[in-house]
Design an enzyme around this catalytic site. Structure first.
Site, PDB file in Angstrom:
ATOM      1  N   ARG A 261       0.936  -1.168   0.073  1.00 19.04           N
ATOM      2  CA  ARG A 261      -0.006  -0.115  -0.065  1.00 19.04           C
ATOM      3  C   ARG A 261       1.089   1.124  -0.113  1.00 19.04           C
ATOM      4  O   ARG A 261       1.593   1.266   1.062  1.00 19.04           O
ATOM      5  CB  ARG A 261      -0.907  -0.137   1.332  1.00 19.04           C
ATOM      6  CG  ARG A 261      -1.997   0.919   0.912  1.00 19.04           C
ATOM      7  CD  ARG A 261      -2.800   1.461   2.420  1.00 19.04           C
ATOM      8  NE  ARG A 261      -3.406   0.085   2.806  1.00 19.04           N
ATOM      9  CZ  ARG A 261      -4.585   0.181   3.722  1.00 19.04           C
ATOM     10  NH1 ARG A 261      -5.318   1.347   3.924  1.00 19.04           N
ATOM     11  NH2 ARG A 261      -5.452  -0.728   4.088  1.00 19.04           N
ATOM     12  N   THR A 265      -0.575   7.754  -1.260  1.00 19.17           N
ATOM     13  CA  THR A 265      -2.037   7.394  -1.972  1.00 19.17           C
ATOM     14  C   THR A 265      -3.027   6.482  -1.224  1.00 19.17           C
ATOM     15  O   THR A 265      -4.250   6.538  -1.189  1.00 19.17           O
ATOM     16  CB  THR A 265      -1.779   7.230  -3.239  1.00 19.17           C
ATOM     17  OG1 THR A 265      -1.186   5.775  -3.465  1.00 19.17           O
ATOM     18  CG2 THR A 265      -0.945   8.246  -4.153  1.00 19.17           C
ATOM     19  N   ASP A 357      -3.113  -9.098  12.703  1.00 19.94           N
ATOM     20  CA  ASP A 357      -2.505  -8.901  11.507  1.00 19.94           C
ATOM     21  C   ASP A 357      -2.101 -10.403  11.242  1.00 19.94           C
ATOM     22  O   ASP A 357      -1.377 -10.979  11.662  1.00 19.94           O
ATOM     23  CB  ASP A 357      -1.051  -8.351  11.404  1.00 19.94           C
ATOM     24  CG  ASP A 357      -0.582  -7.998   9.907  1.00 19.94           C
ATOM     25  OD1 ASP A 357      -0.221  -9.075   9.220  1.00 19.94           O
ATOM     26  OD2 ASP A 357      -0.076  -6.945   9.701  1.00 19.94           O
ATOM     27  N   ASP A 360       1.377 -11.101  10.230  1.00 21.32           N
ATOM     28  CA  ASP A 360       2.429 -11.329  11.367  1.00 21.32           C
ATOM     29  C   ASP A 360       2.224 -12.542  12.211  1.00 21.32           C
ATOM     30  O   ASP A 360       2.862 -13.155  12.758  1.00 21.32           O
ATOM     31  CB  ASP A 360       2.087 -10.157  12.241  1.00 21.32           C
ATOM     32  CG  ASP A 360       2.971  -8.886  11.982  1.00 21.32           C
ATOM     33  OD1 ASP A 360       3.886  -8.876  11.134  1.00 21.32           O
ATOM     34  OD2 ASP A 360       2.222  -7.821  12.018  1.00 21.32           O
TER      35      ASP A 360
END
Ligand code: RB5
Length: 366
Positions: A261, A265, A357, A360
Site C-alpha cells: 500500500r 496515496t 495481522d 504477522d
C-alpha cells in the site's frame, strides 16, 4: 454459448437428433453429458444432477434434459439450487419460461413430442431473452429461499458471498482469533480452514467419464475435466492458505501476486506478479486471509483479469462488510468465500473483532 445436454435411455434418440441440430448452429457449444446408449435402462436423476450441476456451477450457461415425459428430469434438476428448469411441450411455454422465469434448463419428453416440435421448442427457448423488470423481484425471492436452505450453494447471475457455517470451520476460526494461539497452531489451522473451504467450493467441478482397470475388472469412473484450478495467493498472508488447498488439489498451479500500500496515496501498488501461462483456461482462486478494505483484493483480481483470468473467486478467512462491498462493486462477477463475516473496520483499517495481522501471526513477525 455452452449448453449441457443429457437424456435417459427413453430419450436417447431425441437427444442425438437435437445434438446434431445444436451442432449446426454457430455460437453454440453443445456438450453431451450422457447417456451413451438406449440399450440399457438408466435412472434419469443421475443425468439430471450431472447437467444441473454443470449449469448451477456455471460450467455451462444452459442445460437441456430429455426423458420419456420430461417430468422426472424437471423434478430432479429443480432440486439443485441455481437450476430453474422449465418443463415445456409447446413453443409459448418455452418463450414465457425465458421471458418471465429466466429458466436455465429446458426439459422435454421424447414420448410426448415429435422431433420437429422438440426442435422448434428448443430454438425458441434458446433465442428468447429474459425480460428482467418486475420478474427480477420474483426470481430474487426464489434465490433468497435457496440461500436460506443452503447458504453455501446459492447461485446467482452476479457474484455471491458465501460464509462457511460448517461447525469444523467455525471451531477452527475461534481458535485462530484467540490472541494466545501460538504461531505454529495458527499456521496449521489456517491451512486446515483453507482446505475445508476448498472442499466445499469445488463440489460443482465438472467430471468426465474415464475407464479404469481395477485388479478385478474394467470399470467406468470419473475424473476432473479440463484444466482445473489455479490458486493465486496475495503475498504474504495468502501464502498461509496454499498448502491446505494443495493437499486436496495437488495438480493446481500456483501464481503469486505481491502488492503493497503506497503510504501517501494508500492505493495498492504491484511489486510482483507471476501467474500460470494457461491462466485463462483455469478456475482461479485468489487467496487473501483478511478481506479488510478490499483495496488489495480488488487490485489483485484486476491483475489476474488483466492477464487473461476469466473465472475468478476470492477466498478469505475473515471478511469485513466494507471489503465485501468494494470487491462486489469492482468485480460483480467474482464470488467471495469466507469463513466469517465480521462487524466493521477500525480507524486503522483492521477488521474488528478479526484476529489481528494475519501475516504477522502466520510468520511470527511481531
Ligand atoms: C423411463 O421409462 C421414464 O420413466 C422416464 O424417461 C421419464 O419419463 C420420467 O419422468
Amino acid at each position: 454459448m455452452k449448453i449441457a445436454v443429457g437424456s435417459d435411455h427413453a430419450a436417447y434418440s431425441l437427444k442425438k437428433f437435437l445434438l446434431e441440430h445444436l451442432r449446426q448452429k454457430s455460437g453454440i457449444e453443445a456438450v453431451d453429458m450422457g447417456v451413451d446408449t438406449d440399450a440399457v435402462s438408466c435412472d434419469y436423476p443421475d443425468i439430471a444432477f450431472r447437467v444441473g450441476e454443470a449449469v448451477a456451477g456455471r460450467h455451462a450457461e444452459k442445460g437441456l434434459l430429455l426423458c420419456g415425459t420430461g417430468v422426472g428430469m424437471s423434478i430432479a434438476a429443480n432440486k439443485i439450487p441455481g437450476v430453474y428448469a422449465a418443463h415445456c411441450h409447446d413453443v409459448e411455454t418455452a418463450r414465457f419460461s425465458r421471458w418471465h422465469n429466466n429458466s436455465n434448463v429446458l426439459t422435454m419428453g421424447a414420448r410426448i413430442l415429435s422431433e420437429e416440435l422438440a426442435r422448434e421448442v428448443l430454438d425458441v427457448w434458446l433465442e428468447t431473452d429474459f425480460e428482467g423488470d418486475r420478474h427480477i423481484r420474483r426470481l430474487s425471492k426464489i434465490q433468497d429461499y435457496e440461500h436460506k436452505i443452503c447458504p453455501s450453494c446459492t447461485f446467482s447471475e452476479k457474484g455471491k458471498t458465501v460464509i462457511f457455517e460448517h461447525p469444523l470451520v467455525q471451531h477452527k476460526v475461534s481458535i485462530i482469533r484467540d490472541k494466545n494461539t501460538s504461531v505454529k497452531e495458527f499456521r496449521e489451522l489456517v491451512q486446515e480452514i483453507a482446505g475445508l473451504m476448498v472442499y466445499e467450493m469445488t463440489r460443482n467441478l465438472p467430471l468426465v467419464k474415464i475407464e479404469v482397470e481395477t485388479p478385478l475388472a474394467k470399470t467406468e469412473a470419473y475424473a476432473l475435466e479440463g484444466k482445473k484450478l489455479a490458486i493465486v495467493p496475495v503475498l504474504r498472508a495468502g501464502l498461509g492458505m496454499v498448502d491446505g488447498i494443495l493437499q486436496l488439489v495437488p495438480n493446481a498451479k500456483v501464481g503469486h501476486i505481491g502488492l503493497y500500500r503506497d503510504p501517501e496515496t494508500l492505493l495498492p501498488v504491484e511489486y510482483y506478479c507471476k501467474l500460470p501461462g494457461d491462466i485463462s483456461e483455469r478456475d482461479i482462486l485468489v487467496l487473501d486471509p483478511m478481506l479488510a478494505t478490499g483495496g488489495s483484493a480488488a487490485a489483485a483480481i484486476s491483475l489476474v483479469k488483466a492477464r487473461g483470468g476469466k473465472k475468478v473467486s476470492l477466498v478469505c478467512i475473515i471478511a469485513a462488510p466494507e471489503g465485501v462491498s468494494k470487491v462486489h462493486a469492482e468485480h460483480p462477477d467474482v464470488d467471495i468465500y469466507a469463513a466469517a463475516l465480521d462487524s466493521h473496520l477500525n480507524d486503522h483499517g483492521y477488521i474488528v473483532p478479526g484476529l489481528g495481522d494475519a501475516g504477522d501471526r502466520l510468520f511470527g513477525t511481531k
